[in-house]
Design an enzyme around this catalytic site. Structure first.
Site, PDB file in Angstrom:
ATOM      1  N   ASP A 253     -16.515  50.204  -3.859  1.00  0.00           N
ATOM      2  CA  ASP A 253     -15.695  49.702  -2.763  1.00  0.00           C
ATOM      3  C   ASP A 253     -14.812  50.798  -2.205  1.00  0.00           C
ATOM      4  O   ASP A 253     -14.721  51.888  -2.735  1.00  0.00           O
ATOM      5  CB  ASP A 253     -14.789  48.579  -3.281  1.00  0.00           C
ATOM      6  CG  ASP A 253     -15.531  47.259  -3.366  1.00  0.00           C
ATOM      7  OD1 ASP A 253     -16.639  47.186  -2.820  1.00  0.00           O
ATOM      8  OD2 ASP A 253     -14.991  46.330  -3.983  1.00  0.00           O
TER       9      ASP A 253
ATOM     10  N   LYS B 234     -15.959  46.614   2.346  1.00  0.00           N
ATOM     11  CA  LYS B 234     -16.012  45.692   3.472  1.00  0.00           C
ATOM     12  C   LYS B 234     -14.778  45.737   4.357  1.00  0.00           C
ATOM     13  O   LYS B 234     -14.833  45.392   5.513  1.00  0.00           O
ATOM     14  CB  LYS B 234     -16.164  44.252   2.957  1.00  0.00           C
ATOM     15  CG  LYS B 234     -17.567  43.937   2.534  1.00  0.00           C
ATOM     16  CD  LYS B 234     -17.733  42.463   2.254  1.00  0.00           C
ATOM     17  CE  LYS B 234     -16.915  42.016   1.071  1.00  0.00           C
ATOM     18  NZ  LYS B 234     -17.388  42.524  -0.216  1.00  0.00           N
TER      19      LYS B 234
ATOM     20  N   MET C  49      -2.853  40.985  -0.546  1.00  0.00           N
ATOM     21  CA  MET C  49      -3.310  40.848   0.849  1.00  0.00           C
ATOM     22  C   MET C  49      -2.278  40.088   1.676  1.00  0.00           C
ATOM     23  O   MET C  49      -2.630  39.270   2.528  1.00  0.00           O
ATOM     24  CB  MET C  49      -4.666  40.109   0.903  1.00  0.00           C
ATOM     25  CG  MET C  49      -5.757  40.818   0.150  1.00  0.00           C
ATOM     26  SD  MET C  49      -7.211  39.794  -0.137  1.00  0.00           S
ATOM     27  CE  MET C  49      -6.701  38.802  -1.532  1.00  0.00           C
TER      28      MET C  49
HETATM   29  N1  SAH Z   1      -9.138  43.387  -7.352  1.00  0.00           N
HETATM   30  C1  SAH Z   1      -7.950  44.021  -6.846  1.00  0.00           C
HETATM   31  C2  SAH Z   1      -7.370  43.283  -5.663  1.00  0.00           C
HETATM   32  C3  SAH Z   1      -8.234  43.293  -4.462  1.00  0.00           C
HETATM   33  S1  SAH Z   1      -7.522  42.434  -3.104  1.00  0.00           S
HETATM   34  C4  SAH Z   1      -6.921  44.130  -7.975  1.00  0.00           C
HETATM   35  O1  SAH Z   1      -7.109  43.562  -9.034  1.00  0.00           O
HETATM   36  O2  SAH Z   1      -5.932  44.822  -7.792  1.00  0.00           O
HETATM   37  C5  SAH Z   1      -6.812  43.772  -2.208  1.00  0.00           C
HETATM   38  C6  SAH Z   1      -5.317  43.642  -2.223  1.00  0.00           C
HETATM   39  O3  SAH Z   1      -4.829  44.119  -3.467  1.00  0.00           O
HETATM   40  C7  SAH Z   1      -4.606  44.465  -1.184  1.00  0.00           C
HETATM   41  O4  SAH Z   1      -4.541  43.798   0.034  1.00  0.00           O
HETATM   42  C8  SAH Z   1      -3.244  44.621  -1.805  1.00  0.00           C
HETATM   43  O5  SAH Z   1      -2.454  43.478  -1.622  1.00  0.00           O
HETATM   44  C9  SAH Z   1      -3.573  44.699  -3.264  1.00  0.00           C
HETATM   45  N2  SAH Z   1      -3.664  46.104  -3.697  1.00  0.00           N
HETATM   46  C10 SAH Z   1      -4.745  46.742  -4.152  1.00  0.00           C
HETATM   47  N3  SAH Z   1      -4.428  48.004  -4.497  1.00  0.00           N
HETATM   48  C11 SAH Z   1      -3.115  48.159  -4.245  1.00  0.00           C
HETATM   49  C12 SAH Z   1      -2.204  49.221  -4.405  1.00  0.00           C
HETATM   50  N4  SAH Z   1      -2.589  50.384  -4.881  1.00  0.00           N
HETATM   51  N5  SAH Z   1      -0.923  49.022  -4.050  1.00  0.00           N
HETATM   52  C13 SAH Z   1      -0.510  47.840  -3.568  1.00  0.00           C
HETATM   53  N6  SAH Z   1      -1.340  46.805  -3.402  1.00  0.00           N
HETATM   54  C14 SAH Z   1      -2.624  46.949  -3.738  1.00  0.00           C
END
Ligand code: SAH
Length: 536
Positions: free
Chosen positions: A38, A60, A189
């Site tokens: 991803d 995506k 998100m």
């Molecule tokens: N599977 C991922 C989440 C995917 S959804 C997990 O477990 O972290 C994607 C969302 O995750 C983003 O919109 C944001 O809200 C959050 N996110 C992912 N990486 C981030 C980061 N480094 N800092 C802050 N928010 C993050």
């Protein structure tokens, strides 16, 4: 073998800091036949992949962070494809007998659609394994100094999506329940709909003055935190231009940041520093800078091209036992010297004998007048000495200053008349050392173990470098190559940090002003000089 073919590994890559990838994730990446990845995976996450592994981008979400570092010399292509197609391709690859890694940001089962992918695999009868990752909700909060639970403030934490599937007819979020939730709310998100979501929470009874924070790019370079209240956070996020990926944390625990914001206290926090060393050498400096809180932009201006298979190197290795002194002038030189020995079926023991026909009886010619029973090895500095030590050789001579002139001085006590000396170095080095040794009667062979060639900087890195606070130079070749490669895109506002006088001279010759020059001409010296400048 813990990695098998015909299996799909649903792997969490963690929140962005490469150091937060799990040992299992790294192991699987290193052995996979195919990796479907991803957008939100840590920079360099794929560097350990096999050279012949297929790397397939299936991200995506446009507008998130791009993958900046590409695995060595490999272009990654790929277009974004739909979820169903991802399922099909995973199944197809596994059925072809491949070990397939499906690499996702954070944890695969936390808002990562890992559940759906696992179900598709299960339905298709494809074996799979799930490797949890450090999820952003925990990691970004921790790096911002916000404990998601706390004995006094929060006995529970909820992970909530702030942006639901737009195709869903009804909202699944029960705002009344979330308003009543006795603990911390963490929204993934949640930036786009922040204002609406906050209003919905308040309308449902959540305290409008409750502390709330947005953590942008948590655990990544350039992490930023904006703190406000549930009422004011949306406006603050707007004003500060907080972009994806960002996490929203709501709860009294946000206040704990006052004591716990460890990252932002680091001396170089908020400073962007360009590292121009060749990629293979950059990591020491880059890691140290990151440890001090800097955002590092790697702009390798040069690349090392080994030349250990050249005729001159082969000849030198053939007569290795004839040299009474071997001078090694860089860590790269040290590693490649041993590679050249290995190529001839030799190792460190090749230096363990006295030069032929000059056994210990000729006592006077060793260091400090000692009898010599082995080849004398001189290193230009401690980095080179360390590299030699990795191959089992403790250097006999290491000067205090790390320039050729100092090495010449340090070798003063050696009787060199008629002795054979090998200088193993880069192709384009200065001739100070061999000239001085020849003057003292030595028969000097100079061999080029490698050449430094220009590396075209990645456009993303050049872009990032525009906002740099510092550009560090560790050799004159990096100065020449970077200034040529960047031309008028050299960051004009950045302060130039040089490792020493020779590099500074090259920088001035290239039309740059040198703001900081290290007193010690090594990585520690650069760090010390940069820290002093940043705090001054
Ligand atoms: N599977 C991922 C989440 C995917 S959804 C997990 O477990 O972290 C994607 C969302 O995750 C983003 O919109 C944001 O809200 C959050 N996110 C992912 N990486 C981030 C980061 N480094 N800092 C802050 N928010 C993050």
């Amino acid at each position: 073998m813990r990695t098998r073919g015909g299996v799909v590994y649903l792997v969490g890559a963690g929140p962005g800091d490469p150091g937060l990838m799990t040992a299992r994730a790294l192991e699987l990446i290193a052995s996979a036949d195919a990796i479907f990845y991803d957008r939100l995976i840590p920079p360099g996450a794929l560097d350990g992949a096999r050279p012949d592994a297929e790397l397939i981008y299936v991200g995506k979400t446009p507008g998130d962070v791009p993958v900046i570092s590409r695995p060595y010399g490999r272009e990654i292509t790929g277009t974004s494809i739909g979820q169903d197609e991802i399922h099909e391709r995973l199944i197809e690859a596994a059925r072809a007998g491949k070990a397939v890694v499906r690499l996702k940001g954070g944890d695969p089962f936390v808002f990562g659609r890992g559940g759906e992918e696992g179900e598709a695999l299960s339905a298709a009868g494809v074996e799979f394994e799930v490797v949890p990752g450090v999820t952003a909700g925990i990691a970004a909060s921790a790096y911002a100094g916000i404990p998601v639970t706390h004995r006094d403030d929060a006995s529970a934490v909820a992970f909530v999506t702030g942006h639901e599937d737009p195709e869903k007819a009804e909202t699944a979020l029960d705002w009344a329940a979330l308003a009543r939730f006795p603990g911390t709310l963490v929204f993934y998100m949640g930036v786009k709909r922040l204002a609406d979501n906050a209003a919905a929470l308040i309308a449902a009874g959540r305290d409008p003055d409750e502390p709330a924070a947005a953590v942008e790019r948590g655990t990544m370079e350039g992490q930023r935190t904006v703190v406000a209240t549930l009422t004011t956070l949306a406006a603050a996020v707007d004003r500060e231009g907080v972009g994806a990926p960002a996490l929203i944390v709501v709860g009294p625990v946000v206040r704990r940041r006052e004591a716990l914001a460890w990252l932002e206290r680091r001396p170089l926090h908020g400073r962007r520093v360009v590292v121009t060393r060749a990629r293979a050498q950059a990591s020491g400096l880059a890691t140290a800078l990151r440890g001090l809180g800097a955002e590092v932009v790697e702009l390798p201006a040069i690349r090392i091209e080994p030349r250990v298979e050249s005729d001159e190197v082969r000849r030198a290795v053939e007569r290795i036992s004839e040299y009474s002194l071997i001078c090694v002038t860089s860590p790269n030189g040290a590693h490649l010297f041993f590679e050249a020995l290995r190529g001839a079926g030799l190792d460190a023991r090749a230096l363990g004998r006295a030069p032929e026909g000059k056994q210990a009886s000729e006592g006077g010619s060793g260091i400090g007048g000692q009898a010599r029973s082995a080849t004398t090895v001189a290193a230009i500095g401690p980095g080179t000495a360390r590299a030699l030590a990795e191959h089992g050789i403790v250097a006999d001579v290491v000067p205090e200053r790390f320039v050729a002139e100092a090495l010449v001085e340090a070798l003063e006590d050696l009787e060199l008349g008629g002795e054979r000396v090998l200088v193993a170095r880069a192709a384009e080095a200065r001739d100070v050392l061999p000239d001085a040794l020849r003057e003292r009667g030595a028969e000097v062979d100079v061999v080029a173990l490698y050449e430094t060639v220009r590396e075209e900087p990645a456009p993303e890195a050049v872009e990032l470098a525009q906002g740099a606070d510092y550009v560090t130079f560790t050799s004159s070749s990096t100065v020449d190559n970077l200034t040529e490669a960047l031309g008028d895109r050299f960051p004009a506002a950045a302060r130039v940090v040089s490792i020493g006088p020779i590099t500074s001279e090259a920088a001035r010759a290239a039309g740059l002003e040198v703001h900081v020059e290290a007193e010690r001409h090594d990585v520690d010296g650069i760090l010390a000089a940069l820290l002093a400048d940043a705090s001054g």
